[in-house]
Design a protein around this motif. Structure first.
Motif, PDB file in Angstrom:
ATOM      1  N   LEU A  49       0.834  -1.207   0.000  1.00  0.00           N
ATOM      2  CA  LEU A  49       0.000   0.000   0.000  1.00  0.00           C
ATOM      3  C   LEU A  49       0.871   1.261   0.000  1.00  0.00           C
ATOM      4  O   LEU A  49       0.449   2.312  -0.473  1.00  0.00           O
ATOM      5  N   ASP A  50       2.084   1.139   0.528  1.00  0.00           N
ATOM      6  CA  ASP A  50       3.013   2.273   0.487  1.00  0.00           C
ATOM      7  C   ASP A  50       3.437   2.566  -0.940  1.00  0.00           C
ATOM      8  O   ASP A  50       3.462   3.707  -1.382  1.00  0.00           O
ATOM      9  N   ARG A  51       3.792   1.494  -1.656  1.00  0.00           N
ATOM     10  CA  ARG A  51       4.236   1.632  -3.042  1.00  0.00           C
ATOM     11  C   ARG A  51       4.381   0.231  -3.642  1.00  0.00           C
ATOM     12  O   ARG A  51       4.547  -0.738  -2.894  1.00  0.00           O
ATOM     13  N   PRO A  52       4.333   0.107  -4.965  1.00  0.00           N
ATOM     14  CA  PRO A  52       4.574  -1.190  -5.594  1.00  0.00           C
ATOM     15  C   PRO A  52       5.999  -1.664  -5.286  1.00  0.00           C
ATOM     16  O   PRO A  52       6.934  -0.865  -5.254  1.00  0.00           O
ATOM     17  N   MET A  53       6.146  -2.955  -5.056  1.00  0.00           N
ATOM     18  CA  MET A  53       7.466  -3.528  -4.764  1.00  0.00           C
ATOM     19  C   MET A  53       7.551  -4.916  -5.379  1.00  0.00           C
ATOM     20  O   MET A  53       6.539  -5.573  -5.603  1.00  0.00           O
ATOM     21  N   HIS A  54       8.795  -5.351  -5.603  1.00  0.00           N
ATOM     22  CA  HIS A  54       8.991  -6.752  -5.974  1.00  0.00           C
ATOM     23  C   HIS A  54       9.292  -7.528  -4.697  1.00  0.00           C
ATOM     24  O   HIS A  54       9.524  -6.944  -3.626  1.00  0.00           O
ATOM     25  N   ARG A  83       2.168 -14.785  -3.795  1.00  0.00           N
ATOM     26  CA  ARG A  83       1.466 -15.644  -4.757  1.00  0.00           C
ATOM     27  C   ARG A  83      -0.020 -15.699  -4.453  1.00  0.00           C
ATOM     28  O   ARG A  83      -0.866 -15.587  -5.346  1.00  0.00           O
ATOM     29  N   LYS A  84      -0.343 -15.869  -3.178  1.00  0.00           N
ATOM     30  CA  LYS A  84      -1.744 -15.975  -2.775  1.00  0.00           C
ATOM     31  C   LYS A  84      -2.505 -14.687  -3.064  1.00  0.00           C
ATOM     32  O   LYS A  84      -3.620 -14.718  -3.614  1.00  0.00           O
ATOM     33  N   LEU A  85      -1.910 -13.554  -2.733  1.00  0.00           N
ATOM     34  CA  LEU A  85      -2.579 -12.264  -2.958  1.00  0.00           C
ATOM     35  C   LEU A  85      -2.783 -12.016  -4.448  1.00  0.00           C
ATOM     36  O   LEU A  85      -3.817 -11.483  -4.858  1.00  0.00           O
ATOM     37  N   ALA A  86      -1.806 -12.409  -5.256  1.00  0.00           N
ATOM     38  CA  ALA A  86      -1.937 -12.229  -6.705  1.00  0.00           C
ATOM     39  C   ALA A  86      -3.020 -13.139  -7.271  1.00  0.00           C
ATOM     40  O   ALA A  86      -3.834 -12.719  -8.103  1.00  0.00           O
ATOM     41  N   GLU A  87      -3.056 -14.382  -6.825  1.00  0.00           N
ATOM     42  CA  GLU A  87      -4.065 -15.330  -7.308  1.00  0.00           C
ATOM     43  C   GLU A  87      -5.470 -14.866  -6.949  1.00  0.00           C
ATOM     44  O   GLU A  87      -6.428 -15.128  -7.686  1.00  0.00           O
ATOM     45  N   VAL A  91      -3.564  -8.239  -5.184  1.00  0.00           N
ATOM     46  CA  VAL A  91      -2.490  -7.472  -5.808  1.00  0.00           C
ATOM     47  C   VAL A  91      -2.382  -7.928  -7.253  1.00  0.00           C
ATOM     48  O   VAL A  91      -2.893  -8.993  -7.631  1.00  0.00           O
ATOM     49  N   THR A  92      -1.720  -7.129  -8.065  1.00  0.00           N
ATOM     50  CA  THR A  92      -1.494  -7.504  -9.455  1.00  0.00           C
ATOM     51  C   THR A  92      -0.034  -7.301  -9.785  1.00  0.00           C
ATOM     52  O   THR A  92       0.663  -6.514  -9.129  1.00  0.00           O
ATOM     53  N   TYR A 111       4.741  -6.011  -7.588  1.00  0.00           N
ATOM     54  CA  TYR A 111       3.329  -6.154  -7.229  1.00  0.00           C
ATOM     55  C   TYR A 111       2.738  -4.822  -6.806  1.00  0.00           C
ATOM     56  O   TYR A 111       3.387  -4.021  -6.134  1.00  0.00           O
ATOM     57  N   ARG A 112       1.477  -4.624  -7.170  1.00  0.00           N
ATOM     58  CA  ARG A 112       0.749  -3.408  -6.803  1.00  0.00           C
ATOM     59  C   ARG A 112      -0.617  -3.807  -6.260  1.00  0.00           C
ATOM     60  O   ARG A 112      -1.233  -4.757  -6.746  1.00  0.00           O
ATOM     61  N   VAL A 113      -1.094  -3.080  -5.274  1.00  0.00           N
ATOM     62  CA  VAL A 113      -2.396  -3.379  -4.667  1.00  0.00           C
ATOM     63  C   VAL A 113      -3.515  -2.960  -5.616  1.00  0.00           C
ATOM     64  O   VAL A 113      -3.475  -1.881  -6.208  1.00  0.00           O
ATOM     65  N   THR A 114      -4.513  -3.815  -5.760  1.00  0.00           N
ATOM     66  CA  THR A 114      -5.673  -3.519  -6.596  1.00  0.00           C
ATOM     67  C   THR A 114      -6.766  -2.850  -5.760  1.00  0.00           C
ATOM     68  O   THR A 114      -6.691  -2.841  -4.520  1.00  0.00           O
ATOM     69  N   PRO A 115      -7.792  -2.289  -6.394  1.00  0.00           N
ATOM     70  CA  PRO A 115      -8.922  -1.750  -5.625  1.00  0.00           C
ATOM     71  C   PRO A 115      -9.533  -2.804  -4.700  1.00  0.00           C
ATOM     72  O   PRO A 115      -9.909  -2.505  -3.569  1.00  0.00           O
TER      73      PRO A 115
END
Length: 218
Positions: A49-54, A83-87, A91-92, A111-115
């Motif tokens: 949520l702070d910023r996209p990160m790898h 992995r779980k959050l992306a699936e 996150v995307t 990864y970046r947080v989605t709405p």
């Protein structure tokens, strides 16, 4: 702890339990509920949520914030959570070319947080467990179990506990000095948490005097 180290715990923050399960969809229609998020999931999500990160950057940031002092999150749990959050669409992956590149693991995918992830975070952070859970500290458990132990053993363990508390308190005081000039909300939260930790250590140190003066011979 320094900089943005949000010491949520010992020592006793609600975040100290890595196995805690937080139903993300609580209060939402059944059809809209997402699977539960664990505390490691939420720790990772809060950083994103702070910023996209790898993935590797997430690990670096957690080390920088001394995560071991405020949440139980291991390296494998970070990658599992990503992995779980992306699936689950929380996150995307920002760099699409890495999405299907099996040679590039979560270390190098950004990864970046989605709405949906922001909504999930909003629901999870309002759970009552964060403010009402009370976990027994190991030393309190030991004190009960040690009723039948010889006095010399109890005295040695109490002295060991005192030395540990003094060391941790002094470490937090050093962190407090480093955090004094750190700006922003993250710095303010870190200072508050460090202050709480120092107060807790000093309270227990004073309480140990009472323990030592008590007759525990039965």
């Amino acid at each position: 702890m320094h900089l943005v180290s949000i010491r949520l715990v010992h020592r006793c923050s609600p975040n100290s339990c890595a196995r805690r399960v937080v139903p993300v969809g609580h209060g939402m229609p059944a059809s809209a509920r997402a699977p539960a998020l664990t505390t490691p999931d939420l720790v990772v999500l809060s950083l994103l949520l702070d910023r996209p990160m790898h993935g590797y950057e997430v690990l670096q940031e957690l080390a920088h914030r001394e995560v071991e002092d405020w949440a139980e999150v291991s390296r494998p749990q970070v990658y599992y959570s990503l992995r779980k959050l992306a699936e689950r669409g929380v996150v995307t992956i920002v760099n699409p070319s890495a999405r299907d590149d099996t040679a590039r693991g979560p270390d190098r995918r950004t990864y970046r947080v989605t709405p949906a992830g922001r909504r999930a975070y909003g629901h999870a952070i309002t759970r009552t467990e964060w403010t009402t859970e009370r976990r027994p500290a190991a030393f309190r458990t030991w004190l009960v179990l040690a009723m039948h132990a010889p006095h010399a053993i109890r005295a040695a363990q109490i002295a060991r506990r005192r030395a540990y508390l003094v060391g941790e308190r002094d470490r937090e005081r050093a962190s407090q000095a480093q955090l004094a000039a750190y700006p922003g909300a993250a710095g303010a939260v870190a200072r508050l948490i460090v202050d709480l930790a120092i107060r807790q250590f000093e309270t227990e140190l004073a309480w140990l005097n009472t323990v030592e003066a008590s007759n525990l011979e039965g």
